[in-house]
Design a protein around this motif. Structure first.
Motif, PDB file in Angstrom:
ATOM      1  N   ILE A   1     -46.263 -82.858 -42.067  1.00  0.00           N
ATOM      2  CA  ILE A   1     -45.168 -81.902 -42.220  1.00  0.00           C
ATOM      3  C   ILE A   1     -45.756 -80.514 -42.011  1.00  0.00           C
ATOM      4  O   ILE A   1     -46.820 -80.198 -42.547  1.00  0.00           O
ATOM      5  CB  ILE A   1     -44.514 -82.016 -43.617  1.00  0.00           C
ATOM      6  N   SER A   2     -45.110 -79.708 -41.200  1.00  0.00           N
ATOM      7  CA  SER A   2     -45.642 -78.385 -40.862  1.00  0.00           C
ATOM      8  C   SER A   2     -45.755 -77.497 -42.100  1.00  0.00           C
ATOM      9  O   SER A   2     -45.052 -77.703 -43.102  1.00  0.00           O
ATOM     10  CB  SER A   2     -44.752 -77.706 -39.817  1.00  0.00           C
ATOM     11  N   ALA A   3     -46.634 -76.516 -42.017  1.00  0.00           N
ATOM     12  CA  ALA A   3     -46.879 -75.624 -43.150  1.00  0.00           C
ATOM     13  C   ALA A   3     -45.617 -74.886 -43.582  1.00  0.00           C
ATOM     14  O   ALA A   3     -45.405 -74.637 -44.776  1.00  0.00           O
ATOM     15  CB  ALA A   3     -47.983 -74.628 -42.799  1.00  0.00           C
TER      16      ALA A   3
ATOM     17  N   THR B   1     -35.545 -77.713 -46.885  1.00  0.00           N
ATOM     18  CA  THR B   1     -36.721 -77.868 -46.036  1.00  0.00           C
ATOM     19  C   THR B   1     -36.882 -79.342 -45.667  1.00  0.00           C
ATOM     20  O   THR B   1     -36.274 -80.224 -46.294  1.00  0.00           O
ATOM     21  CB  THR B   1     -38.011 -77.408 -46.740  1.00  0.00           C
ATOM     22  N   VAL B   2     -37.708 -79.600 -44.687  1.00  0.00           N
ATOM     23  CA  VAL B   2     -38.016 -80.979 -44.303  1.00  0.00           C
ATOM     24  C   VAL B   2     -38.647 -81.730 -45.470  1.00  0.00           C
ATOM     25  O   VAL B   2     -38.382 -82.916 -45.684  1.00  0.00           O
ATOM     26  CB  VAL B   2     -38.952 -80.981 -43.081  1.00  0.00           C
TER      27      VAL B   2
ATOM     28  N   LYS C   1     -40.579 -76.769 -41.738  1.00  0.00           N
ATOM     29  CA  LYS C   1     -39.408 -76.788 -40.871  1.00  0.00           C
ATOM     30  C   LYS C   1     -39.421 -77.963 -39.889  1.00  0.00           C
ATOM     31  O   LYS C   1     -38.410 -78.239 -39.243  1.00  0.00           O
ATOM     32  CB  LYS C   1     -39.313 -75.477 -40.082  1.00  0.00           C
ATOM     33  N   THR C   2     -40.558 -78.646 -39.800  1.00  0.00           N
ATOM     34  CA  THR C   2     -40.703 -79.744 -38.845  1.00  0.00           C
ATOM     35  C   THR C   2     -41.591 -80.830 -39.428  1.00  0.00           C
ATOM     36  O   THR C   2     -42.585 -80.532 -40.093  1.00  0.00           O
ATOM     37  CB  THR C   2     -41.330 -79.251 -37.526  1.00  0.00           C
ATOM     38  N   ALA C   3     -41.222 -82.062 -39.189  1.00  0.00           N
ATOM     39  CA  ALA C   3     -42.085 -83.195 -39.527  1.00  0.00           C
ATOM     40  C   ALA C   3     -42.526 -83.845 -38.219  1.00  0.00           C
ATOM     41  O   ALA C   3     -41.825 -83.778 -37.207  1.00  0.00           O
ATOM     42  CB  ALA C   3     -41.352 -84.206 -40.391  1.00  0.00           C
ATOM     43  N   ILE C   4     -43.699 -84.446 -38.231  1.00  0.00           N
ATOM     44  CA  ILE C   4     -44.210 -85.180 -37.079  1.00  0.00           C
ATOM     45  C   ILE C   4     -44.269 -86.653 -37.448  1.00  0.00           C
ATOM     46  O   ILE C   4     -44.794 -87.022 -38.500  1.00  0.00           O
ATOM     47  CB  ILE C   4     -45.617 -84.698 -36.661  1.00  0.00           C
ATOM     48  N   ALA C   5     -43.713 -87.482 -36.575  1.00  0.00           N
ATOM     49  CA  ALA C   5     -43.711 -88.926 -36.810  1.00  0.00           C
ATOM     50  C   ALA C   5     -44.266 -89.640 -35.590  1.00  0.00           C
ATOM     51  O   ALA C   5     -44.115 -89.178 -34.458  1.00  0.00           O
ATOM     52  CB  ALA C   5     -42.293 -89.414 -37.106  1.00  0.00           C
TER      53      ALA C   5
END
Length: 209
Positions: free
Chosen positions: A92-94, A135-136, A97-101
């Motif tokens: 999950i970005s610092a 937030t994410v 605002k974005t998660a990576i999967a």
């Protein structure tokens, strides 16, 4: 085939919309970091078999999985665009605002706009969902196994997708041309792999429903 594709998408989107109004029920499960490599390989194998089956058999009859799952594969974008896939949340970005999967052979961004619907589902189904996430990180945790929908790719952003969940509600769609009586499309449920019961012809409904 065109009408069936439209009908399938309409039913799927409608059921997901109804289901999401009741909130997000959470990840399928959370995977410890020690198992990530195993899960990524399983996801990679599944995507390759589902979307690249025509490339698995070589001229001499051997199964060649690896050539079908290279990220540089020119068919990757065409084959995955618009699909719904299971994925493993890896970071999950610092700014949250974005998660990576990961789907095994590609990393997918989940922007906040793609999951802002995911208010916490209430324990009592008659209650309203919890407050909307900000937030994410209010929705996802690293290691979560989730479902992604509407995969899309651009050179500017890379792969992106929206968070979804498998609906608990079911439905069917039966489309008929009223001028001729021709059956244009029939869809018996959300996913045949989830349930083989054909609600379009096997279900009994109330008169007038």
């Amino acid at each position: 085939l065109r009408y069936y594709t439209y009908a399938t998408e309409a039913l799927e989107n409608g059921l997901e919309d109804v289901d999401q109004r009741k909130g997000y029920r959470g990840a399928n499960r959370n995977v410890p970091a020690a198992e990530w490599d195993k899960i990524k390989e399983e996801l990679k194998q599944k995507v390759a078999k589902d979307f690249f089956p025509y490339r698995l058999l070589t001229a001499d009859g051997r199964l060649d999985l690896q050539s079908a799952i290279e990220e540089s594969d020119p068919n990757l974008e065409k084959s995955l665009t618009g699909k719904k896939l299971e994925a493993l949340v890896t970071s999950i970005s610092a700014d949250q605002k974005t998660a990576i999967a990961s789907i095994g052979l590609a990393s997918i961004q989940i922007p906040f706009d793609g999951l802002k619907w995911a208010s916490a589902a209430p324990k009592n189904p008659t209650d309203h969902p919890g407050p909307a996430p900000k937030t994410v990180a209010d929705v996802l945790k690293v290691g979560d196994m989730v479902w992604l929908k509407n995969l899309r790719y651009t050179k500017a952003t890379g792969w992106q997708a929206n968070l979804t969940q498998i609906p608990e509600v079911e439905g069917a769609l039966y489309s008929v041309d009223v001028t001729s009586g021709q059956i244009l499309a029939m869809v018996g449920g959300y996913d045949f792999n989830k349930s083989e019961f054909n609600r379009a012809v096997q279900a009994k409904r109330q008169v007038g429903s």
